[in-house]
Design a protein around this motif. Structure first.
Motif, PDB file in Angstrom:
ATOM      1  N   LYS A 105      32.282  -2.937  19.275  1.00  0.00           N
ATOM      2  CA  LYS A 105      30.975  -3.259  19.836  1.00  0.00           C
ATOM      3  C   LYS A 105      30.275  -4.295  18.964  1.00  0.00           C
ATOM      4  CE  LYS A 105      30.187   1.151  22.193  1.00  0.00           C
ATOM      5  NZ  LYS A 105      29.285   2.326  22.340  1.00  0.00           N
ATOM      6  N   ARG A 106      29.885  -5.401  19.568  1.00  0.00           N
ATOM      7  CA  ARG A 106      29.166  -6.469  18.865  1.00  0.00           C
ATOM      8  C   ARG A 106      27.660  -6.362  19.037  1.00  0.00           C
ATOM      9  NH1 ARG A 106      31.840 -11.076  17.126  1.00  0.00           N
ATOM     10  NH2 ARG A 106      34.031 -10.613  16.725  1.00  0.00           N
ATOM     11  N   GLY A 107      27.195  -5.427  19.839  1.00  0.00           N
ATOM     12  CA  GLY A 107      25.774  -5.288  20.080  1.00  0.00           C
ATOM     13  C   GLY A 107      25.283  -6.251  21.137  1.00  0.00           C
ATOM     14  N   VAL A 108      23.975  -6.374  21.244  1.00  0.00           N
ATOM     15  CA  VAL A 108      23.367  -7.256  22.241  1.00  0.00           C
ATOM     16  C   VAL A 108      23.363  -8.683  21.712  1.00  0.00           C
ATOM     17  CG1 VAL A 108      21.295  -7.749  23.581  1.00  0.00           C
ATOM     18  CG2 VAL A 108      21.947  -5.374  23.120  1.00  0.00           C
ATOM     19  N   VAL A 109      23.971  -9.574  22.490  1.00  0.00           N
ATOM     20  CA  VAL A 109      24.036 -10.990  22.118  1.00  0.00           C
ATOM     21  C   VAL A 109      23.657 -11.830  23.333  1.00  0.00           C
ATOM     22  CG1 VAL A 109      25.844 -10.583  20.397  1.00  0.00           C
ATOM     23  CG2 VAL A 109      26.475 -11.209  22.732  1.00  0.00           C
ATOM     24  N   SER A 110      23.369 -13.085  23.111  1.00  0.00           N
ATOM     25  CA  SER A 110      23.050 -13.976  24.226  1.00  0.00           C
ATOM     26  C   SER A 110      24.326 -14.275  24.998  1.00  0.00           C
ATOM     27  CB  SER A 110      22.423 -15.266  23.712  1.00  0.00           C
ATOM     28  OG  SER A 110      23.371 -16.002  22.952  1.00  0.00           O
ATOM     29  N   ILE A 111      24.171 -14.660  26.267  1.00  0.00           N
ATOM     30  CA  ILE A 111      25.340 -14.978  27.091  1.00  0.00           C
ATOM     31  C   ILE A 111      26.074 -16.189  26.527  1.00  0.00           C
ATOM     32  CG2 ILE A 111      23.947 -16.373  28.641  1.00  0.00           C
ATOM     33  CD1 ILE A 111      27.059 -14.237  29.528  1.00  0.00           C
ATOM     34  N   GLN A 112      25.337 -17.145  25.918  1.00  0.00           N
ATOM     35  CA  GLN A 112      25.985 -18.323  25.356  1.00  0.00           C
ATOM     36  C   GLN A 112      26.892 -17.936  24.189  1.00  0.00           C
ATOM     37  OE1 GLN A 112      22.711 -18.059  25.917  1.00  0.00           O
ATOM     38  NE2 GLN A 112      22.316 -19.573  27.547  1.00  0.00           N
ATOM     39  N   GLU A 113      26.409 -17.020  23.332  1.00  0.00           N
ATOM     40  CA  GLU A 113      27.226 -16.592  22.199  1.00  0.00           C
ATOM     41  C   GLU A 113      28.446 -15.811  22.667  1.00  0.00           C
ATOM     42  OE1 GLU A 113      26.872 -13.918  18.086  1.00  0.00           O
ATOM     43  OE2 GLU A 113      25.093 -14.326  19.320  1.00  0.00           O
ATOM     44  N   ALA A 114      28.261 -14.936  23.682  1.00  0.00           N
ATOM     45  CA  ALA A 114      29.385 -14.155  24.208  1.00  0.00           C
ATOM     46  C   ALA A 114      30.456 -15.074  24.794  1.00  0.00           C
ATOM     47  CB  ALA A 114      28.882 -13.175  25.259  1.00  0.00           C
ATOM     48  N   LEU A 115      30.038 -16.130  25.511  1.00  0.00           N
ATOM     49  CA  LEU A 115      30.999 -17.070  26.083  1.00  0.00           C
ATOM     50  C   LEU A 115      31.732 -17.848  24.994  1.00  0.00           C
ATOM     51  CD1 LEU A 115      28.934 -18.421  29.122  1.00  0.00           C
ATOM     52  CD2 LEU A 115      31.019 -17.042  29.237  1.00  0.00           C
ATOM     53  N   LYS A 116      31.016 -18.184  23.915  1.00  0.00           N
ATOM     54  CA  LYS A 116      31.662 -18.906  22.821  1.00  0.00           C
ATOM     55  C   LYS A 116      32.725 -18.037  22.151  1.00  0.00           C
ATOM     56  CE  LYS A 116      27.829 -22.029  21.650  1.00  0.00           C
ATOM     57  NZ  LYS A 116      26.823 -22.389  20.618  1.00  0.00           N
ATOM     58  N   LEU A 117      32.430 -16.739  21.976  1.00  0.00           N
ATOM     59  CA  LEU A 117      33.403 -15.836  21.360  1.00  0.00           C
ATOM     60  C   LEU A 117      34.630 -15.660  22.257  1.00  0.00           C
ATOM     61  CD1 LEU A 117      30.960 -13.109  19.956  1.00  0.00           C
ATOM     62  CD2 LEU A 117      32.322 -14.746  18.631  1.00  0.00           C
ATOM     63  N   ALA A 118      34.404 -15.564  23.556  1.00  0.00           N
ATOM     64  CA  ALA A 118      35.530 -15.458  24.481  1.00  0.00           C
ATOM     65  C   ALA A 118      36.354 -16.737  24.475  1.00  0.00           C
ATOM     66  CB  ALA A 118      35.005 -15.173  25.889  1.00  0.00           C
ATOM     67  N   GLU A 119      35.669 -17.887  24.394  1.00  0.00           N
ATOM     68  CA  GLU A 119      36.372 -19.167  24.360  1.00  0.00           C
ATOM     69  C   GLU A 119      37.207 -19.289  23.091  1.00  0.00           C
ATOM     70  OE1 GLU A 119      35.278 -23.966  24.201  1.00  0.00           O
ATOM     71  OE2 GLU A 119      33.708 -22.453  24.497  1.00  0.00           O
TER      72      GLU A 119
END
Length: 229
Positions: free
Chosen positions: A40-54
């Motif tokens: 669990k990474r906690g609550v993050v912005s959608i932009q940060e989540a997309l960058k981590l997935a990328e």
């Protein structure tokens, strides 16, 4: 890498309404993120989540859209869809192979007939089939529906280790019917019994029979000759 990730987004963009949102389809500005290692990474912005997935060359999948904020997981969505479709296909195949067997009885069924049909019901359930048990009422017997219900209750009690009731007793014309579904462990028990059973000709484990003593010959009484007297 950005070009590949955008290509992945576009390839998965055409999803059905009942499928989760993926990558750029996710509309929430913040998400509760679970990464590819199930951490669990906690609550993050959608932009940060997309960058981590990328960065992981994977997809961002919205797995719990009703939560606030929605829960998203980083995963290989193409592989996930393939596994899900395979599970659905296996489930449909199993459901298609399942046959509904029907056993008919009378309110005044005799003991021998009852025991024979209960044995058949157990065999059907062990083979993974659903069984419809029907009580047929003729003429004035319709005034004594309780007798049929008693027979059905007796059947349910007899096969309780092999199946469970799926449809409560109900009248369909002159028939009172119930549906019994096989228990989850009924087939497992049957397979275990087959393993324990050996072929009739296999006597390798049979105790050795003691050798039988040969019968002794009994001497017959022989009369002496006349010249020996």
């Amino acid at each position: 890498m950005v070009r590949n990730f955008n290509g992945r987004c576009n390839a998965i963009a055409n999803t059905k309404d009942d499928e989760p949102r993926v990558n750029s389809e996710i509309r929430s500005p913040e998400v509760l993120l679970i990464d590819e290692m199930n951490a669990k990474r906690g609550v993050v912005s959608i932009q940060e989540a997309l960058k981590l997935a990328e960065a992981a060359e994977l997809d961002l999948v919205e797995v719990a859209p009703q939560a606030k904020p929605p829960v998203c997981r980083i995963m290989n969505y193409g592989k996930y869809r393939f596994q899900q479709q395979k599970r659905d296909k296996d489930a449909r195949k199993k459901q298609k192979n399942q046959v509904v067997k029907e056993i008919k009885m009378r309110p005044k069924i005799d003991l021998h007939d009852y025991e024979f049909k209960v044995k058949a019901i157990k065999a059907f359930l062990q083979d993974g089939h659903r069984v419809k048990v029907s009580i047929f009422f003729r003429g004035r017997e319709m005034a004594f529906l309780d007798r049929g219900r008693d027979v059905l209750n007796k059947v349910l009690e007899a096969v309780s280790d092999y199946g469970k009731i799926e449809m409560e007793p109900r009248m369909e014309g002159a028939y009172m019917r119930i549906m019994i579904a096989p228990a989850a462990d009924a087939q497992t028990k049957k397979q275990a019994q087959k393993k324990l059973q050996k072929p009739a000709g296999d006597q390798s484990d049979a105790p050795a029979q003691p050798a039988q003593a040969k019968p002794q010959k009994v001497k017959k009484n022989v009369l002496p000759d006349a010249d020996q007297i």
